[in-house]
Structures are given as structure tokens and as C-alpha cells.
Design an enzyme around this catalytic site. Structure first.
Site, mmCIF file in Angstrom:
data_model
loop_
_atom_site.group_PDB
_atom_site.id
_atom_site.type_symbol
_atom_site.label_atom_id
_atom_site.label_comp_id
_atom_site.label_asym_id
_atom_site.label_seq_id
_atom_site.Cartn_x
_atom_site.Cartn_y
_atom_site.Cartn_z
ATOM 1 N N THR A 18 6.994 -2.833 11.532
ATOM 2 C CA THR A 18 6.654 -1.491 11.985
ATOM 3 C C THR A 18 5.167 -1.229 11.787
ATOM 4 O OG1 THR A 18 7.211 -0.583 9.802
ATOM 5 C CG2 THR A 18 8.952 -0.570 11.465
ATOM 6 N N SER A 45 0.135 -9.829 -0.672
ATOM 7 C CA SER A 45 -0.956 -9.587 0.267
ATOM 8 C C SER A 45 -2.168 -10.303 -0.299
ATOM 9 C CB SER A 45 -1.226 -8.091 0.461
ATOM 10 O OG SER A 45 -1.796 -7.533 -0.696
ATOM 11 N N ARG A 98 1.717 -3.524 12.763
ATOM 12 C CA ARG A 98 0.895 -3.807 13.936
ATOM 13 C C ARG A 98 1.442 -5.050 14.620
ATOM 14 N NH1 ARG A 98 -0.414 0.545 13.025
ATOM 15 N NH2 ARG A 98 -2.512 1.484 12.832
ATOM 16 N N GLY A 143 0.824 -1.197 0.000
ATOM 17 C CA GLY A 143 0.000 0.000 0.000
ATOM 18 C C GLY A 143 0.860 1.249 0.000
ATOM 19 N N HIS A 174 7.818 2.238 19.559
ATOM 20 C CA HIS A 174 6.734 2.715 18.685
ATOM 21 C C HIS A 174 6.993 4.138 18.190
ATOM 22 C CE1 HIS A 174 2.219 1.998 17.685
ATOM 23 N NE2 HIS A 174 2.884 2.560 16.689
ATOM 24 N N ILE A 212 2.561 2.793 2.344
ATOM 25 C CA ILE A 212 3.874 2.665 2.991
ATOM 26 C C ILE A 212 4.709 1.592 2.314
ATOM 27 C CG2 ILE A 212 5.045 2.036 5.133
ATOM 28 C CD1 ILE A 212 2.718 3.307 6.647
ATOM 29 N N GLU A 248 1.583 -1.649 25.196
ATOM 30 C CA GLU A 248 2.411 -0.444 25.129
ATOM 31 C C GLU A 248 1.989 0.544 26.210
ATOM 32 O OE1 GLU A 248 2.481 1.249 21.228
ATOM 33 O OE2 GLU A 248 3.052 -0.622 20.262
#
Length: 319
Positions: free
Chosen positions: A236, A176, A238, A155, A286, A157, A267
Site C-alpha cells: 500500500t 529497512s 509505492r 515509520g 489506490h 505507518i 494510475e
């Protein structure tokens, strides 16, 4: 009556510095929380007297139960235009307007490459050894040129990560569930026939998928076992896309050469969490979207959203 606005997770203490909040002077009092508020009870107690809450990304869930415990809350602002941890139906039922902000894909692309390069060249180990008087050279770097970069997701990114890989002279593949040959050709990468083929053929695997029912624990023990023992994994995206226990086992047993992660199931990461001491792991807290330019956008548009709400014409409403 002056309204009160809470800004959550302002870890760096910059929320009121990177943007101009003066337009709200005299109408809204802004309070930034530098420490993370963990759990529904802590959030309900801390936010009980606030009319507006600004939250970063998906760090703090706002389920129906929490929203019901915040009777003063009227405006909830999330950075980005997609947030999976806000119960929009509950917000609407309690008269809470939810708005978002713009977000740049540049910082997570850059962090992905910082982590991948750090893994490949042992940057943290070598820098630490040099500064502490340790051995002069102890790692053997992994080359990028001519190696296979496998992307799970192509996508906004993923495609930009691919462009950098191609510039390094890497052979880039992507997969994907709904990726087409046309999209792969458009980006200039190979379309892997399957997830299994991509994992088995790649020297570096980087995750760039949205989290959903199909992608949750997409990489578990069977999938990690397909990777080369010399291969590296970067996540980086999820945390829940990669089975945490399976990753820990793969690192501890040397099943893969190493991994880099920026996202976690919990987190901030607890002090005694096993990922903090896992071998061959490069981990960051994160930082994917944490950059000065992105924060200017987040908080600058948060101010715009508050102004617009006060005028009765909310901007960038979610979902």
C-alpha cells in the site's frame, strides 16, 4: 477579477461537499474534475484558464514543462506535506506558490489490514461465490495468530501496522536500510538481520517505505523467490518499490500464495492491464488515503491555504 480554482481527480464527486468552501464565495470559482486528466497535453489544455489547482497526493505530476504551459497558475495545493512529482524549482521560477495540507496515517494503516485480512480469509472469493450462488466454502483461510509478519519499513505507518499485528498475536519483524535495534525495541518488534532474512521468514510481508533511489524495485524476482510459497505480499506504499513484472510472474506461477496491492505504475490502471486479471491478487484503486475524515482535512485546509494566499500570507508552503 474572480479567480478560478481547479480540483483534480475528484472521483467520488465530494470535494465541494466534505469541506466548507463558502469563505471563497465571490472571489474564487471552483471547478472539480471527476475524470482523470491523463498526460501533459490534456492537463495543459484543461487547466490553461485556472489560477489555482488542488491536486491529490502524487497522482498528477507537475514537471517544469507543464508548469511553463500554465501561465495563469499562481497557487498549487497538494494534499499532504510531501510531494515528489512537483518540480518546485520550476514552480518558483514561474512565480507559482506551492502549499500542502495535513494528512492522517490512519486510513492507510486500516486499508493495509483490510487487504491483509481479505487475502488471508479469501473474503472476496467467498463473498462473490455466496452472492452468485456458487459453492458454499471453497477457500482455506490462513491463520494470523502465531504467524510471522514482516514489515519493510517501521515509520509512522509501519509502526502502527506492527501494533495491530501484535494485537492479533503475530510475531512481527521489521527491516529497512537504516532501522536500528533501538527503534525496533521501541515498537516491540524483532529487527531482521537483513531484507533477505525478513522475506524468507515471513508469512505475510507488508511494504511501508518511502520511494527513493534505494527502494525503487527493492523487491524484484530474486527477492520474491525468497518468500515462502505460502506467504502473502501487501503493498500500500509505492508501486515502484515492487517490480511489477516480477510480481505478475510470481502470482502466475504460484511462487507466492497471493498479493494485495493498492498502488500502480500507471494510475488509473488501464482497462487491459495484466494486473486486472492476475491470479491470487486482491487489488484496490489506490484507496490508501481515501476516507471521509482525511478528505475533510485535505479540502478544508485547501480552502484555508487559498484564503491565506489571497491575504498575502501563504500557509504550509512546500517543499
Amino acid at each position: 477579477m474572480r479567480l478560478r480554482c481547479a480540483v483534480l481527480d475528484d472521483y467520488q464527486g465530494v470535494a465541494t461537499e466534505v469541506a466548507d468552501w463558502s469563505a471563497l464565495d465571490g472571489r474564487v470559482d471552483v471547478v472539480a474534475f471527476r475524470e482523470h486528466l491523463d498526460g501533459e497535453d490534456a492537463l495543459a489544455a484543461a487547466l490553461a484558464d485556472f489560477d489555482i489547482v488542488v491536486t491529490l497526493r502524487e497522482r498528477v505530476p507537475f514537471p517544469a514543462a507543464l508548469i511553463a504551459r500554465l501561465p495563469r497558475l499562481k497557487l498549487l495545493i497538494a494534499s499532504g506535506m510531501r510531494n515528489s512529482v512537483i518540480d518546485y524549482a520550476a514552480a518558483q521560477a514561474h512565480g507559482v506558490t506551492v502549499c500542502g495540507t495535513a494528512s492522517s496515517s490512519t486510513p492507510p494503516v486500516e486499508l493495509t489490514w483490510a487487504l491483509l485480512l481479505g487475502l488471508a480469509r479469501g473474503i472476496v472469493e467467498e463473498s462473490g461465490a455466496l452472492r452468485s450462488g456458487g459453492p458454499w466454502q471453497s477457500t482455506l483461510g490462513a491463520d494470523l495468530h502465531g504467524r510471522r509478519l514482516g514489515l519493510l519499513g517501521l515509520g509512522k505507518i509501519g509502526s502502527r501496522v506492527a501494533a495491530v499485528g501484535l494485537a492479533f498475536g503475530m510475531r512481527v519483524s521489521a527491516w529497512s536500510p537504516h532501522l536500528t535495534a533501538e527503534r525496533a525495541d521501541e515498537v516491540g518488534v524483532d529487527l531482521a538481520a537483513s531484507k533477505e532474512e525478513l522475506l524468507a521468514d515471513s508469512d505475510f510481508v507488508s511494504v511501508h517505505l518511502a520511494l527513493g533511489d534505494r527502494s525503487r524495485k527493492l523487491l524484484g524476482a530474486p527477492e520474491l523467490a525468497l518468500m515462502k510459497p505460502t506467504a502473502y505480499l501487501v503493498n500500500t506504499s509505492r508501486a515502484a518499490i515492487v517490480d511489477q513484472d516480477a510480481l505478475l510472474d510470481a502470482l502466475r506461477t504460484g511462487r507466492i500464495a497471493g498479493a494485495a496491492v493498492d498502488v500502480y505504475d500507471t494510475e488509473p490502471l488501464p482497462a487491459d492491464h495484466p494486473l486486472r486479471t492476475a491470479p491470487n491478487l486482491l487489488a484496490t484503486p489506490h484507496l490508501g488515503y481515501v476516507s471521509r475524515a482525511n478528505y475533510r482535512t485535505y479540502y478544508g485546509q485547501a480552502v484555508e491555504n487559498i484564503e491565506a494566499y489571497l491575504k498575502g500570507a501563504p500557509l504550509r508552503r512546500l517543499p
